[in-house]
Design an enzyme around this catalytic site. Sequence first.
Site, PDB file in Angstrom:
ATOM      1  N   ASP A  38       0.747  -1.313   0.103  1.00  0.00           N
ATOM      2  CA  ASP A  38       0.216  -0.115   0.070  1.00  0.00           C
ATOM      3  C   ASP A  38       0.838   1.070   0.245  1.00  0.00           C
ATOM      4  OD1 ASP A  38      -2.293   1.719   0.408  1.00  0.00           O
ATOM      5  OD2 ASP A  38      -3.437   0.068   1.106  1.00  0.00           O
ATOM      6  N   TYR A 156     -13.500   6.986 -11.957  1.00  0.00           N
ATOM      7  CA  TYR A 156     -13.331   5.706 -11.495  1.00  0.00           C
ATOM      8  C   TYR A 156     -14.004   4.539 -12.139  1.00  0.00           C
ATOM      9  CZ  TYR A 156     -14.394   2.326  -7.760  1.00  0.00           C
ATOM     10  OH  TYR A 156     -14.534   1.110  -6.788  1.00  0.00           O
TER      11      TYR A 156
END
Length: 285
Positions: A38, A156
């Site tokens: 991450d 998105y």
Amino acid sequence: MTYDLNSKVVLITGAAGGIGAATARELYARGASLVLTDLQQSAVDHLAQEFDAERVLPLALDVTDADATKAVVRKTIERFERLDVAFANAGISWRGTPGTIMGCDEQEFEHIVEVDLFGVWRTIRAALPEVVRNEGQILVTSSVYSFLNGVANAPYAASKAAVEMLTRSLQVELGGSRATASVVYPGWTATAIAKVAFGGNELATRMNETALPNFLRRPIQPEQMAKAIVMGIESRSTRIIAPGHWAPISLLRGMFNAVTDWTLRRDERFQGLLRKLETQQPGQS
């Protein structure tokens, strides 16, 4: 035959929270070793504390950096001597207020696409040779947005539709090997990304309530999605979708899209909310 996850090595991008973290826990319970990535090292270090140190490798990774992504794969092989499954799960949406195509911040739009589309591409590209060598699997987090209108969330939604096609293309290209690829289609899931449409932003929440019936707006927990993902890995499913009521909508998307697009263009209440949202965008100030 069932794909046995015991002793397999799984790389997860976007692992620090939501679907990524929940899936990591499910995979670990099946005996897999984990490479958790991450943006922030502290975030993956925190998650890694839940697991046996011998079976986890936490690494900071910005998936927009191709060289860094390849380096993570190299470090994975150095540590575990193999990589079996790569789960391209990292994704972002609007930082705050949702935006329309005309009114949104251009740089933010492009950054979302950079992470959600090209970040997935870079993850696949880096991991693929080793995954093919080990007859493993590539998983990509798409979304029900791949067949749902992306109004006020276009970067998105467009990226999720694009990675669906990217993975479908890969599925066919892998047909001559024993490796496979799967598209993951989460429905509304209780994560930070979805929060904006469930009370995080008043206008987005009202638009969500106007556009979709209640049964399609009911969010599931990341743990439910994770169980579906792990079951899909074990069965090498090409499509992993949860909750299940989205599956027939996906299959009938041509008709569903035509009807919903027509309806939303003509719904005065929805259009009023959309115009109000657009006045709040930086491009309209």
